[in-house]
Write a protein that holds these residues in place. Structure first.
Motif, PDB file in Angstrom:
ATOM      1  N   PRO A 144      -5.009  -3.670  21.152  1.00  0.00           N
ATOM      2  CA  PRO A 144      -6.236  -2.896  21.381  1.00  0.00           C
ATOM      3  C   PRO A 144      -7.166  -3.579  22.375  1.00  0.00           C
ATOM      4  N   ARG A 177      -6.571   6.897  19.228  1.00  0.00           N
ATOM      5  CA  ARG A 177      -5.685   5.753  19.470  1.00  0.00           C
ATOM      6  C   ARG A 177      -5.807   5.273  20.912  1.00  0.00           C
ATOM      7  N   ARG A 233      -8.420   5.467  22.813  1.00  0.00           N
ATOM      8  CA  ARG A 233      -9.694   4.748  22.942  1.00  0.00           C
ATOM      9  C   ARG A 233      -9.570   3.309  22.452  1.00  0.00           C
ATOM     10  N   ARG A 234      -8.843   3.102  21.356  1.00  0.00           N
ATOM     11  CA  ARG A 234      -8.688   1.748  20.829  1.00  0.00           C
ATOM     12  C   ARG A 234      -7.880   0.869  21.785  1.00  0.00           C
TER      13      ARG A 234
END
Length: 348
Positions: free
Chosen positions: A191, A215, A217-218
């Protein structure tokens, strides 16, 4: 590739605004008629000796079953309703079959498509970047990215296409983005370390796009880029309305444009517009930096008759020209563009 088994079908809400009020824009019977038109259209344009597998992604689609197409009354998203469950959809894509010869042809065609997109992204990412592609298919973008020195990884649930990519030395994780953290790649693709996530020709097939964007964005670093390429739901909707009003054979040119751009029968789960994508991405701190109207990647190849190659090239050139002119005149819906690319950056 054959049609997926569409049973049991389930009713769904809008994937953008969660609304349940819709307008019917194309009945299942009309979709079936469009599919039959597509089969005849491409059969006439393929060389007599062309194998049956050449109809894959021309008139034979994973989403090649007949069901109603509706538009959300709240935000305008076009989508299939009812449709198979998310689990059935994932199984269908995992089992897609093309054959080695067709995959080789598609890989060569798509690599030429993605080189200009790599040049576009290079302006933001530079020469050293970690780039992850969701829905890597035959590896055209992975190959184009490696040519400029990027560290690339593809994610795709398809068994045949994943094995094909690996046979060409391209790194592909077979599965979904949600499954990546539990794999041996999770440490490298951790991440907040990814410079770009690209989702070309795949985002429209994701049944729960909000979860996927969470997901993404992470994974992205602050200032990282999300690149999307989607079929234009507004173009399909307006073209359908115009096609119904035009007499035959006057509507033939419009049908041909839709056929060469894989919009006939709309073989996708969702048909986004710039506005609906902006809405969905804004929830995840993703801000649009550019949108580019476009047409579908070239379908014609050595199995296509010469006159049909010219027909496709001419119609797509005229369509792109008209769409980009309209975009320059501030058409916010890009209604003349069968497809468009949208680029977003993750706000700090």
């Amino acid at each position: 590739m054959g049609r997926m088994i569409a049973e049991p079908l389930v009713q769904v809400r809008c994937a953008v605004c969660a609304g349940d009020r819709t307008e019917l824009i194309c009945t299942a019977r009309e979709v079936e008629a469009h599919l039959e038109y597509l089969r005849l259209f491409h059969q006439r344009r393929l060389a007599p000796q062309a194998p049956h597998g050449e109809l894959a992604d021309r008139s034979d689609f994973t989403q090649g079953y007949a069901t109603d197409l509706v538009a959300c009354s709240g935000c305008g998203l076009v989508f299939r309703n009812p449709r198979p469950s998310p689990e059935a959809l994932e199984r269908a894509y995992a089992q897609d079959q093309y054959g080695r010869e067709r995959l080789e042809t598609l890989a060569a065609t798509q690599q030429s498509l993605y080189r200009p997109k790599v040049r576009q992204l290079r302006d933001w990412l530079g020469n050293r970047a970690k780039v992850l592609e969701v829905g890597s298919f035959v590896g055209g973008f992975l190959s184009a990215g490696r040519e400029v020195g990027w560290e690339m990884l593809g994610v795709d649930p398809g068994q045949e296409v994943s094995e094909f990519c690996r046979s060409r030395g391209l790194p592909v994780f077979r599965g979904t983005l949600e499954e990546l953290p539990g794999s041996s790649l999770s440490e490298v693709w951790a991440p907040g370390t990814v410079d770009c996530v690209a989702i070309w020709n795949t985002f429209d097939q994701i049944p729960e796009p909000d979860k996927l964007l969470a997901r993404v964005r992470r994974l992205l670093r602050a200032g990282g880029i999300l690149a999307l390429r989607v079929p234009n739901g507004e173009c399909f909707r307006r073209s359908l309305d115009l096609m119904r009003r035009l007499p035959r054979p006057v509507d033939g040119w419009l049908r041909a444009v839709l056929a060469w751009n894989n919009l006939m029968a709309f073989p996708y789960l969702q048909g986004y517009t710039v506005r609906t994508l902006d809405w969905l991405c804004s929830w995840h701190s993703l801000e649009r930096v550019q949108v580019v109207p476009d047409t579908l990647v070239r379908l014609a190849d050595d199995a296509t008759q010469p006159w049909a190659r010219l027909e496709e090239a001419g119609l797509k050139f005229l369509t792109r020209t008209a769409a980009r002119y309209a975009a320059g005149r501030r058409d916010p819906d890009l209604a003349l563009a069968p497809w468009f690319d949208a680029y977003y950056t993750l706000r700090s």
